[in-house]
Design a protein around this motif. Structure first.
Motif, short mmCIF file in Angstrom:
data_model
loop_
_atom_site.label_atom_id
_atom_site.label_comp_id
_atom_site.label_asym_id
_atom_site.label_seq_id
_atom_site.Cartn_x
_atom_site.Cartn_y
_atom_site.Cartn_z
N ASP A 60 15.79 -24.48 1.58
CA ASP A 60 15.83 -24.41 0.04
C ASP A 60 15.58 -25.99 -0.32
OD1 ASP A 60 16.37 -24.16 -2.64
OD2 ASP A 60 18.47 -24.42 -2.37
N GLY A 61 14.31 -26.36 -1.08
CA GLY A 61 14.12 -27.46 -1.32
C GLY A 61 12.81 -28.23 -0.16
N TYR A 62 12.41 -27.06 0.69
CA TYR A 62 11.18 -27.76 1.50
C TYR A 62 10.07 -27.89 0.73
CZ TYR A 62 8.46 -27.21 5.82
OH TYR A 62 7.77 -27.56 6.86
N ARG A 63 9.39 -28.87 1.20
CA ARG A 63 8.35 -29.60 0.50
C ARG A 63 6.80 -29.13 1.32
NH1 ARG A 63 10.22 -32.97 -3.58
NH2 ARG A 63 8.89 -34.40 -3.56
N ILE A 64 5.94 -28.52 0.56
CA ILE A 64 4.71 -28.25 1.21
C ILE A 64 3.53 -29.17 0.35
CG2 ILE A 64 2.92 -26.56 1.73
CD1 ILE A 64 5.21 -24.54 1.66
N GLY A 65 2.84 -30.03 1.31
CA GLY A 65 1.65 -30.72 0.64
C GLY A 65 0.47 -30.03 0.65
N PHE A 66 -0.17 -29.66 -0.37
CA PHE A 66 -1.48 -28.82 -0.19
C PHE A 66 -2.85 -29.55 -0.77
CE2 PHE A 66 -3.81 -24.87 -2.04
CZ PHE A 66 -4.02 -24.57 -0.79
N PHE A 67 -3.65 -29.61 0.19
CA PHE A 67 -4.81 -30.17 -0.22
C PHE A 67 -6.18 -29.57 0.31
CE2 PHE A 67 -6.74 -34.77 1.01
CZ PHE A 67 -7.29 -34.86 -0.45
N ALA A 91 4.82 -38.36 -2.13
CA ALA A 91 5.66 -37.26 -2.49
C ALA A 91 6.45 -36.72 -1.29
CB ALA A 91 4.72 -36.14 -2.76
N LYS A 92 6.23 -37.16 -0.02
CA LYS A 92 7.05 -36.97 1.33
C LYS A 92 7.29 -35.60 1.56
CE LYS A 92 9.60 -41.34 0.73
NZ LYS A 92 10.90 -41.73 0.79
N PRO A 93 6.17 -34.87 1.67
CA PRO A 93 6.24 -33.35 2.10
C PRO A 93 6.72 -33.16 3.62
CG PRO A 93 3.82 -34.13 2.40
CD PRO A 93 4.70 -35.21 1.68
N ASP A 94 7.19 -32.03 3.77
CA ASP A 94 7.63 -31.58 5.17
C ASP A 94 6.59 -31.28 6.25
OD1 ASP A 94 10.84 -31.98 4.88
OD2 ASP A 94 10.22 -30.73 3.33
N ILE A 95 5.39 -30.52 5.38
CA ILE A 95 4.20 -30.26 6.18
C ILE A 95 2.83 -30.51 5.35
CG2 ILE A 95 4.60 -27.73 5.26
CD1 ILE A 95 3.69 -26.87 8.15
N LEU A 96 1.95 -30.47 5.91
CA LEU A 96 0.68 -30.46 5.18
C LEU A 96 -0.36 -29.29 5.49
CD1 LEU A 96 -1.31 -31.91 3.19
CD2 LEU A 96 -2.16 -33.53 5.32
N ILE A 97 -0.74 -28.85 4.17
CA ILE A 97 -1.48 -27.47 4.60
C ILE A 97 -2.68 -27.81 3.99
CG2 ILE A 97 -1.83 -25.18 3.81
CD1 ILE A 97 0.56 -25.73 5.61
N ASP A 149 6.52 -31.79 10.08
CA ASP A 149 6.18 -30.59 10.71
C ASP A 149 4.64 -30.43 10.79
OD1 ASP A 149 8.91 -29.75 10.84
OD2 ASP A 149 8.92 -29.01 8.82
N GLY A 150 3.81 -31.58 10.68
CA GLY A 150 2.36 -31.70 11.19
C GLY A 150 1.65 -31.04 10.07
N ILE A 151 0.39 -30.79 10.63
CA ILE A 151 -0.69 -30.15 9.51
C ILE A 151 -1.26 -28.79 10.04
CG2 ILE A 151 -2.95 -30.74 8.72
CD1 ILE A 151 -2.38 -33.62 9.52
N VAL A 152 -1.53 -27.98 8.98
CA VAL A 152 -1.85 -26.75 9.32
C VAL A 152 -3.26 -26.50 8.52
CG1 VAL A 152 -1.63 -24.10 8.62
CG2 VAL A 152 0.46 -25.45 9.59
N PHE A 196 3.87 -19.88 8.48
CA PHE A 196 2.61 -20.01 7.92
C PHE A 196 1.59 -19.26 8.52
CE2 PHE A 196 5.42 -23.56 7.07
CZ PHE A 196 5.13 -23.78 5.73
N HIS A 197 1.20 -18.28 7.59
CA HIS A 197 0.15 -17.38 8.32
C HIS A 197 -1.23 -17.79 7.88
CE1 HIS A 197 -1.27 -13.62 10.29
NE2 HIS A 197 -2.03 -13.68 9.29
N GLY A 198 -2.18 -18.27 8.68
CA GLY A 198 -3.57 -18.72 8.06
C GLY A 198 -4.34 -17.57 8.32
N VAL A 199 -5.17 -17.16 7.61
CA VAL A 199 -6.20 -16.07 7.84
C VAL A 199 -7.88 -16.93 7.74
CG1 VAL A 199 -4.91 -14.18 7.08
CG2 VAL A 199 -6.52 -15.35 5.32
N ASP A 200 -8.84 -16.02 8.51
CA ASP A 200 -10.06 -16.46 8.46
C ASP A 200 -10.64 -16.40 6.88
OD1 ASP A 200 -12.68 -17.06 9.26
OD2 ASP A 200 -12.92 -15.41 10.61
#
Length: 313
Positions: A60-67, A91-97, A149-152, A196-200
């Protein structure tokens, strides 16, 4: 209509839209206030709160950066990418997508002749020489910032069109970036999981059906697909085992004139052209992205970086 037919139709629609856009170049070139030179200064930081049914309490409150849709090349300088990352860092995200389409190779000589170049590093280069340099530069700048939590990263259609091998080789130089192609990454917090499930890529790759989540304890799943038409297909199949989907590809339409949603939108399901859409108890967010394709500017559709904050429903 089969998925393959849908993809072919999507591509034809995009090309038709590009032809329409090309017809407006002579008019658009005369208006400096349409984002021709000022797009970087108008990168919008979107903050989006998404309620997730059944979200485990530790997230709850987890932050995802999306670029997404960076399209580094003659129209997008490295500095724009760095500025976008700096906005996300603040914005201090927990993970970058990273949502795919990291470069744009442009062999059309018309634009350089007209002076429409923002990144001189690739000016005058053909694709064979430019592509490896662009992938290397994109990977380097994107890996320069790593949240806890790194970058996906997922693959986009331009990444496969230009060279999937060079894309994987360049991004593989940085262990902080985890490329997911029909794969899943698990983030754990006190016995609970966020998957986090990434598809082709739906247009150029082989996106497989989503497998069921097989983890112990409470969990929620975020689907990352460059093309939102994959999400539409999954929703139609009745096997949409996710709570949130993150997409790019559309550029939000890129050129959105008054009274017209957009002149070019390479997506079949227009619900997912831009922004947050609720489909029953699931959420789909499509970013306008950073870069441009077809024309070197945006109209009424500013580039964005996105901070997604998850909230328990």
């Amino acid at each position: 209509m089969s998925p393959l037919s849908q993809r072919m139709l999507s591509r034809r629609s995009f090309l038709r839209g590009g032809a329409l856009l090309a017809g407006g170049v002579a008019v658009a070139a005369g208006y400096r206030d349409m984002g021709v030179d000022s797009s970087a200064g108008r990168i919008v930081s979107e903050l989006v709160q998404v309620e997730i049914p059944g979200l485990p309490a530790p997230f709850d409150g987890y932050r995802i950066g999306f670029f997404t849709d960076i399209h580094l090349g003659i129209w997008v300088p490295d500095e724009w990418v760095a500025w976008g990352l700096e906005k996300l860092r603040a914005a201090k995200p927990d993970i970058l997508i990273l949502g795919g389409d990291y470069i744009l190779a442009n062999d059309n000589p018309v634009w350089p002749m007209l002076g429409w170049i923002r990144n001189e590093a690739y000016a005058g280069m053909d694709s064979e020489d430019a592509v490896p340099r662009m992938f290397a530069a994109a990977a380097k700048v994107l890996a320069s910032y790593s949240p806890p939590d790194g970058i996906v990263a997922v693959v986009g259609n331009h990444d496969r069109w230009n060279s999937y091998e060079l894309f994987r080789e360049s991004f593989g130089q940085y262990p902080v970036i985890r490329v997911l192609v029909n794969e899943q990454l698990e983030v754990r917090r006190t016995g609970a999981s966020l998957l986090f499930h990434g598809v082709d890529d739906y247009l150029t790759g082989i996106p497989l059906p989503m497998p069921g989540a097989t983890v112990s304890g409470e969990s929620a799943r975020v689907l990352v697909s460059h093309n939102p038409d994959y999400v539409s297909a999954v929703l139609s199949s009745g096997q949409a085992d996710f709570q949130l989907a993150l997409c790019g590809h559309t550029h939000g339409g890129q050129v959105c004139l008054p009274g017209v949603v957009s002149l070019a939108a390479p997506v079949q399901d227009r619900r997912f052209l831009s922004g947050l859409v609720k489909v029953e108890d699931r959420s789909v967010y499509t970013s306008r992205g950073l870069g441009v394709v077809g024309l070197p500017f945006r109209v009424n559709c500013p580039p964005e970086v996105t901070l997604i904050e998850l909230k328990a429903a």
